[in-house]
Design an enzyme around this catalytic site. Structure first.
Site, PDB file in Angstrom:
ATOM      1  NE  ARG A 238      -4.322  -1.236   0.095  1.00 50.46           N
ATOM      2  CZ  ARG A 238      -4.481  -2.265  -0.749  1.00 50.46           C
ATOM      3  NH1 ARG A 238      -3.531  -2.589  -1.589  1.00 50.46           N
ATOM      4  NH2 ARG A 238      -5.608  -2.951  -0.755  1.00 50.46           N
ATOM      5  CD  GLU A 267      -2.698   3.481  -5.380  1.00 48.28           C
ATOM      6  OE1 GLU A 267      -3.760   2.984  -5.781  1.00 48.28           O
ATOM      7  OE2 GLU A 267      -1.798   2.836  -4.815  1.00 48.28           O
ATOM      8  CG  HIS A 285      -2.990  -0.595  -6.986  1.00 53.64           C
ATOM      9  ND1 HIS A 285      -3.342   0.112  -5.854  1.00 53.64           N
ATOM     10  CD2 HIS A 285      -2.965  -1.892  -6.596  1.00 53.64           C
ATOM     11  CE1 HIS A 285      -3.533  -0.724  -4.851  1.00 53.64           C
ATOM     12  NE2 HIS A 285      -3.298  -1.952  -5.280  1.00 53.64           N
TER      13      HIS A 285
HETATM   14  C1  GLV Z   1      -4.852  -4.940  -3.955  1.00 53.92           C
HETATM   15  O1  GLV Z   1      -4.181  -3.994  -3.748  1.00 53.92           O
HETATM   16  C2  GLV Z   1      -5.472  -5.756  -2.949  1.00 53.92           C
HETATM   17  O2  GLV Z   1      -5.410  -5.428  -1.761  1.00 53.92           O
HETATM   18  O3  GLV Z   1      -6.065  -6.765  -3.319  1.00 53.92           O
END
Ligand code: GLV
Length: 319
Positions: A238, A267, A285
């Protein structure tokens, strides 16, 4: 007989949407784009269940208005976008999508690591630019990966999958297990060290921490200063786990060689200092973004919603 009403924040892959339409009545018409805060509030207010993604902030205010809601199935393994206390207070079940995205995310971590070390994106840009004049003895020299030291911060499911791949690269693996890690996995292949030693020794540091109040800015100025000037930082967890401003300063000061990032502090905004740095590989991402994985994640949400609406235990309950 009326069917359960489901809110789906964003359009999921076709086979998942087909399954959803076969089982539920939708309270909205999801598109790939995120809903506005108003659409989210209104859509959830009418629903018995919701499938959301990591981009929707499921706050106390949203949950308070959702009077008939029984479950929020988050189509992600992380669930920092959901106010769990507020959900618990309203007896709303929260689920996530563990396991099915582990290997895809570990693959992407390796893609970033290799791309950053071997200057893959810079090479691609050079070829496409039409200015490449042929092989040169000192062109785009990168860093070795095979036999180097990999520091894993967060030895959960994804961290362990990254370790398994690192064995094929003959790497020495260091880790600092978190308090709630399961009994140490793959113990013979990784060494436990202090965070300081890991940062001082690793050629690649890869982050696999969930975002919590404890892990926000886990990597900041102090930690970046400990890294080797030849080292790379990889983040597929994250964004807020890293202090992005501190990272940009550290890169500019030559405190580390480069980075591979899939996630960002704010983001979809990206720090301009990252955009400007050619030794940083930036992805939008994509950790779990394979067709099979995203279908599995969506189906897992469908199964969790179905179970809860039938009064059965949710298979992937987190709160
Ligand atoms: C993606 O970032 C997730 O947490 O699945």
């Amino acid at each position: 007989m009326s069917r359960p009403r489901l809110y789906v924040a964003r359009a999921l892959p076709d086979p998942v949407m087909a399954e959803i339409r076969a089982r539920f009545d939708l309270t909205n018409a999801p598109t790939p784009a995120p809903p506005s805060p108003h659409q989210l509030l209104e859509g959830l207010a009418e629903a018995d269940a919701a499938i959301c993604t990591l981009t929707e902030a499921i706050t106390q205010a949203v949950l308070l208005k959702a009077r008939t809601l029984r479950i929020v199935a988050n189509c992600a393994v992380g669930y920092n976008n959901i106010d769990l206390d507020a959900a618990k207070a309203r007896s709303i079940i929260v689920t996530n999508t563990p396991d099915v995205l582990t290997e895809a995310t570990a693959d992407l971590t390796w893609a970033l690591l290799l791309a950053a070390a071997r200057r893959i994106v810079e090479g691609d840009r050079l070829v496409r630019s039409g200015t490449w004049t042929g092989w040169e003895p000192t062109q785009l020299l990168g860093a070795d990966v095979y036999g180097k030291t990999l520091g894993i911060i967060g030895l959960g499911r994804i961290g362990q999958a990254v370790v398994r791949r690192a064995q094929g690269f003959g790497m020495r693996i260091l880790s600092v297990p978190r308090r709630n890690d399961q009994p140490p996995p793959l113990e013979s292949v990784w060494q436990q060290t202090s965070l300081q030693t890991l940062l001082e020794t690793s050629d690649f540091v890869s982050l696999h921490l969930p975002l919590t109040t404890d892990t926000r800015h886990f990597i900041g100025t102090k930690e970046l200063r400990l890294m080797k000037p030849s080292a790379f930082l990889i983040n597929t967890s994250r964004g807020p786990v890293v202090d992005e401003t501190a990272l940009v300063s550290a890169l500019q000061a030559g405190q580390l060689a480069g980075a591979g990032f899939d996630v960002y502090e704010r983001e979809p905004a990206i720090h301009p200092g990252l955009i400007d740095n050619s030794r940083v590989v930036l992805l939008p991402h994509l950790g779990s973004a394979t067709t099979t994985t995203r279908i599995r994640m969506g189906m897992m949400c469908v199964e969790n919603v179905t179970a809860v609406l039938k009064g059965q235990p949710a298979p992937n309950r987190v709160a």
